[in-house]
Motif scaffolding. Structure first.
Motif, PDB file in Angstrom:
ATOM      1  N   PRO A  75       2.097  27.448  56.349  1.00 36.01           N
ATOM      2  CA  PRO A  75       1.450  28.686  56.801  1.00 36.01           C
ATOM      3  C   PRO A  75       2.241  29.924  56.386  1.00 36.01           C
ATOM      4  CG  PRO A  75       2.623  27.652  58.614  1.00 36.01           C
ATOM      5  CD  PRO A  75       2.685  26.689  57.461  1.00 36.01           C
ATOM      6  N   VAL A  76       1.526  31.020  56.214  1.00 38.10           N
ATOM      7  CA  VAL A  76       2.179  32.302  55.943  1.00 38.10           C
ATOM      8  C   VAL A  76       2.659  32.871  57.279  1.00 38.10           C
ATOM      9  CG1 VAL A  76       1.881  34.635  55.063  1.00 38.10           C
ATOM     10  CG2 VAL A  76       0.735  32.710  53.925  1.00 38.10           C
ATOM     11  N   LEU A  77       3.952  33.087  57.388  1.00 35.92           N
ATOM     12  CA  LEU A  77       4.559  33.554  58.635  1.00 35.92           C
ATOM     13  C   LEU A  77       5.220  34.920  58.416  1.00 35.92           C
ATOM     14  CD1 LEU A  77       6.226  30.168  59.639  1.00 35.92           C
ATOM     15  CD2 LEU A  77       4.135  31.146  60.599  1.00 35.92           C
ATOM     16  N   PRO A  78       5.374  35.713  59.461  1.00 33.83           N
ATOM     17  CA  PRO A  78       6.075  36.998  59.324  1.00 33.83           C
ATOM     18  C   PRO A  78       7.506  36.796  58.842  1.00 33.83           C
ATOM     19  CG  PRO A  78       4.932  36.855  61.433  1.00 33.83           C
ATOM     20  CD  PRO A  78       4.871  35.486  60.835  1.00 33.83           C
ATOM     21  N   ASP A  79       8.011  37.767  58.111  1.00 33.20           N
ATOM     22  CA  ASP A  79       9.372  37.686  57.587  1.00 33.20           C
ATOM     23  C   ASP A  79      10.363  37.561  58.746  1.00 33.20           C
ATOM     24  OD1 ASP A  79      11.796  37.918  56.339  1.00 33.20           O
ATOM     25  OD2 ASP A  79      11.463  39.936  55.541  1.00 33.20           O
ATOM     26  N   PRO A  80      11.092  36.448  58.857  1.00 41.53           N
ATOM     27  CA  PRO A  80      12.003  36.283  59.991  1.00 41.53           C
ATOM     28  C   PRO A  80      13.215  37.216  59.939  1.00 41.53           C
ATOM     29  CG  PRO A  80      12.295  34.494  58.440  1.00 41.53           C
ATOM     30  CD  PRO A  80      11.118  35.285  57.965  1.00 41.53           C
ATOM     31  N   ARG A  81      13.470  37.832  58.784  1.00 40.07           N
ATOM     32  CA  ARG A  81      14.629  38.717  58.645  1.00 40.07           C
ATOM     33  C   ARG A  81      14.313  40.163  59.014  1.00 40.07           C
ATOM     34  NH1 ARG A  81      18.632  37.307  53.712  1.00 40.07           N
ATOM     35  NH2 ARG A  81      19.774  38.832  54.933  1.00 40.07           N
ATOM     36  N   ARG A  82      13.070  40.447  59.345  1.00 38.71           N
ATOM     37  CA  ARG A  82      12.676  41.844  59.580  1.00 38.71           C
ATOM     38  C   ARG A  82      13.475  42.452  60.736  1.00 38.71           C
ATOM     39  NH1 ARG A  82       9.179  38.481  61.991  1.00 38.71           N
ATOM     40  NH2 ARG A  82       8.290  39.020  64.025  1.00 38.71           N
ATOM     41  N   TYR A  83      13.721  43.741  60.625  1.00 40.24           N
ATOM     42  CA  TYR A  83      14.461  44.491  61.640  1.00 40.24           C
ATOM     43  C   TYR A  83      13.489  45.175  62.592  1.00 40.24           C
ATOM     44  CZ  TYR A  83      18.867  43.824  59.195  1.00 40.24           C
ATOM     45  OH  TYR A  83      19.988  43.273  58.634  1.00 40.24           O
ATOM     46  N   PRO A  84      13.950  45.525  63.771  1.00 42.87           N
ATOM     47  CA  PRO A  84      13.071  46.267  64.682  1.00 42.87           C
ATOM     48  C   PRO A  84      12.763  47.645  64.099  1.00 42.87           C
ATOM     49  CG  PRO A  84      15.315  46.240  65.538  1.00 42.87           C
ATOM     50  CD  PRO A  84      15.283  45.301  64.366  1.00 42.87           C
ATOM     51  N   PRO A  85      11.587  48.178  64.373  1.00 44.35           N
ATOM     52  CA  PRO A  85      11.261  49.508  63.845  1.00 44.35           C
ATOM     53  C   PRO A  85      12.173  50.569  64.449  1.00 44.35           C
ATOM     54  CG  PRO A  85       9.615  48.792  65.437  1.00 44.35           C
ATOM     55  CD  PRO A  85      10.494  47.606  65.185  1.00 44.35           C
ATOM     56  N   LEU A 126      21.119  36.880  60.171  1.00 47.02           N
ATOM     57  CA  LEU A 126      20.347  36.832  61.416  1.00 47.02           C
ATOM     58  C   LEU A 126      20.251  38.157  62.153  1.00 47.02           C
ATOM     59  CD1 LEU A 126      21.819  33.477  62.821  1.00 47.02           C
ATOM     60  CD2 LEU A 126      19.820  33.797  61.335  1.00 47.02           C
ATOM     61  N   ALA A 127      20.882  39.214  61.633  1.00 44.76           N
ATOM     62  CA  ALA A 127      20.938  40.476  62.364  1.00 44.76           C
ATOM     63  C   ALA A 127      19.554  41.001  62.717  1.00 44.76           C
ATOM     64  CB  ALA A 127      21.711  41.525  61.562  1.00 44.76           C
ATOM     65  N   GLY A 128      18.631  40.969  61.760  1.00 48.99           N
ATOM     66  CA  GLY A 128      17.297  41.511  62.025  1.00 48.99           C
ATOM     67  C   GLY A 128      16.617  40.790  63.171  1.00 48.99           C
ATOM     68  N   ALA A 129      16.642  39.452  63.137  1.00 50.37           N
ATOM     69  CA  ALA A 129      16.003  38.666  64.192  1.00 50.37           C
ATOM     70  C   ALA A 129      16.658  38.929  65.545  1.00 50.37           C
ATOM     71  CB  ALA A 129      16.066  37.184  63.847  1.00 50.37           C
ATOM     72  N   LEU A 130      17.982  38.952  65.587  1.00 50.05           N
ATOM     73  CA  LEU A 130      18.670  39.122  66.868  1.00 50.05           C
ATOM     74  C   LEU A 130      18.509  40.531  67.420  1.00 50.05           C
ATOM     75  CD1 LEU A 130      21.893  37.051  66.133  1.00 50.05           C
ATOM     76  CD2 LEU A 130      19.957  36.405  67.582  1.00 50.05           C
ATOM     77  N   MET A 131      18.424  41.525  66.550  1.00 44.42           N
ATOM     78  CA  MET A 131      18.234  42.890  67.029  1.00 44.42           C
ATOM     79  C   MET A 131      16.799  43.131  67.493  1.00 44.42           C
ATOM     80  SD  MET A 131      20.636  44.874  64.242  1.00 44.42           S
ATOM     81  CE  MET A 131      20.235  46.508  64.814  1.00 44.42           C
ATOM     82  N   ARG A 132      15.873  42.241  67.116  1.00 40.16           N
ATOM     83  CA  ARG A 132      14.506  42.308  67.645  1.00 40.16           C
ATOM     84  C   ARG A 132      14.376  41.549  68.962  1.00 40.16           C
ATOM     85  NH1 ARG A 132      11.588  39.119  65.198  1.00 40.16           N
ATOM     86  NH2 ARG A 132      12.675  38.522  63.303  1.00 40.16           N
ATOM     87  N   SER A 133      15.425  40.848  69.357  1.00 43.58           N
ATOM     88  CA  SER A 133      15.341  39.927  70.484  1.00 43.58           C
ATOM     89  C   SER A 133      15.391  40.659  71.817  1.00 43.58           C
ATOM     90  CB  SER A 133      16.504  38.932  70.411  1.00 43.58           C
ATOM     91  OG  SER A 133      17.723  39.536  70.828  1.00 43.58           O
ATOM     92  N   HIS A 134      15.223  39.876  72.891  1.00 42.55           N
ATOM     93  CA  HIS A 134      15.357  40.453  74.231  1.00 42.55           C
ATOM     94  C   HIS A 134      16.665  40.004  74.895  1.00 42.55           C
ATOM     95  CE1 HIS A 134      14.306  36.519  75.791  1.00 42.55           C
ATOM     96  NE2 HIS A 134      13.096  36.569  75.249  1.00 42.55           N
ATOM     97  N   TRP A 185      23.012  50.842  63.679  1.00 36.88           N
ATOM     98  CA  TRP A 185      22.098  51.605  62.826  1.00 36.88           C
ATOM     99  C   TRP A 185      22.236  51.205  61.361  1.00 36.88           C
ATOM    100  CZ3 TRP A 185      18.290  54.190  64.897  1.00 36.88           C
ATOM    101  CH2 TRP A 185      18.421  54.673  66.209  1.00 36.88           C
ATOM    102  N   ARG A 186      23.427  50.791  60.982  1.00 37.33           N
ATOM    103  CA  ARG A 186      23.669  50.477  59.579  1.00 37.33           C
ATOM    104  C   ARG A 186      22.683  49.417  59.077  1.00 37.33           C
ATOM    105  NH1 ARG A 186      29.661  49.081  57.804  1.00 37.33           N
ATOM    106  NH2 ARG A 186      29.824  50.165  59.787  1.00 37.33           N
ATOM    107  N   TYR A 187      22.382  48.444  59.916  1.00 36.61           N
ATOM    108  CA  TYR A 187      21.501  47.362  59.500  1.00 36.61           C
ATOM    109  C   TYR A 187      20.095  47.861  59.250  1.00 36.61           C
ATOM    110  CZ  TYR A 187      25.275  44.260  60.759  1.00 36.61           C
ATOM    111  OH  TYR A 187      26.490  43.636  60.835  1.00 36.61           O
ATOM    112  N   SER A 188      19.650  48.830  60.035  1.00 35.13           N
ATOM    113  CA  SER A 188      18.315  49.368  59.833  1.00 35.13           C
ATOM    114  C   SER A 188      18.194  50.049  58.483  1.00 35.13           C
ATOM    115  CB  SER A 188      17.973  50.364  60.946  1.00 35.13           C
ATOM    116  OG  SER A 188      18.012  49.729  62.204  1.00 35.13           O
TER     117      SER A 188
END
Length: 253
Positions: free
Chosen positions: A219-229, A129-137, A246-249
């Motif tokens: 439906p085709v949905l965005p990858d939920p595991r993606r990390y913030p840019p 879940l790291a990617g999703a949570l690091m994109r969160s607010h 940073w390691r996760y990126s």
């Protein structure tokens, strides 16, 4: 239409309900998914399913498969382990307050039902879940900066998540106590504040909602595991020595 679902992550019916919620969401129909722990007595860390229990879960999966719409699918076989889903519920409650609930719900279901992952393990949850949570607010530094989903003891990180878990459990219990047609089975669906429906009836009501909305079932949905840019990442040598968020990126690239 106001749709509210109460469900656990360990039910085949709940997995199909989650897939249908994704279809409705892609069609602009919002569903309020509230996670509850179906069996708090399940061993922490999970246990392998006995042959008889796995056969029972396989029968449940086959029963749910009979409800599939054209284009929907389910795993060919059930997971091999029985989980304590308390940590998964806590992670989802954290995601609700951070604005990434749908991505985290999708990741939790697919990890368990498609790969048999132990979604009760804090480290498994962090990698998942790291990617999703690091994109969160989220305003919580452990959640937003390090992608932590739960504490080391499998509990929620923030007070807001703890309150959601408590409130969802209380609401689900009240619905069950006041159900006119006897005990409810997960998933439980409430439509526009009416009396709740559960199990197969809830899944059929979601089917009707999909057909009414003309929603695409897969439906085709965005990858939920993606990390913030990362616009200006530090040097890899610094990351190797220091680590941190940073390691996760780098792992995601």
């Amino acid at each position: 239409m106001g749709l509210v679902i109460y469900s656990d992550f360990g039910s085949a019916g709940a997995y199909l309900a989650s897939r249908r919620v994704d279809a409705l969401g892609a069609a602009g129909v919002q569903v309020d998914w509230r996670a509850v722990e179906a069996d708090p007595r399940a061993p922490v860390g999970g246990v392998p399913l006995a042959p008889a229990d796995r056969e029972e879960l396989a029968r449940e999966l086959d029963s749910v498969r009979e409800l599939l719409l054209p284009g929907e699918d389910l795993p060919a076989s059930p997971p091999t382990g029985r989980l304590n889903t308390g940590a998964a519920v806590a992670a989802y409650a954290e995601a609700c307050g951070a604005g990434v609930a749908d991505d985290v719900r999708r990741l939790l279901f697919s990890a368990y039902w498609e790969r048999g992952a132990d979604i009760g393990n804090p480290e498994v949850l962090r990698r998942l879940l790291a990617g999703a949570l690091m994109r969160s607010h989220s305003t919580s530094v452990p959640v937003r900066e390090f992608g932590m989903a739960v504490t080391s003891t499998r509990g929620p990180i923030t007070g807001g998540a703890a309150r959601r878990i408590r409130d969802w459990a209380t609401q689900a219990e009240m619905l069950s106590d006041h159900a006119a047609a006897g005990p409810l089975t997960l998933p439980v669906l409430v439509v526009d504040g009416a009396l709740p429906v559960s199990g197969e009836t809830a899944l059929r009501r979601l089917e009707k909602a999909i057909l009414h909305a003309g929603a695409e079932v897969d439906p085709v949905l965005p990858d939920p595991r993606r990390y913030p840019p990362v616009s200006d990442p530090p040097a890899l040598t610094w990351v190797s020595a220091t680590g941190g968020s940073w390691r996760y990126s780098y792992l995601a690239s």
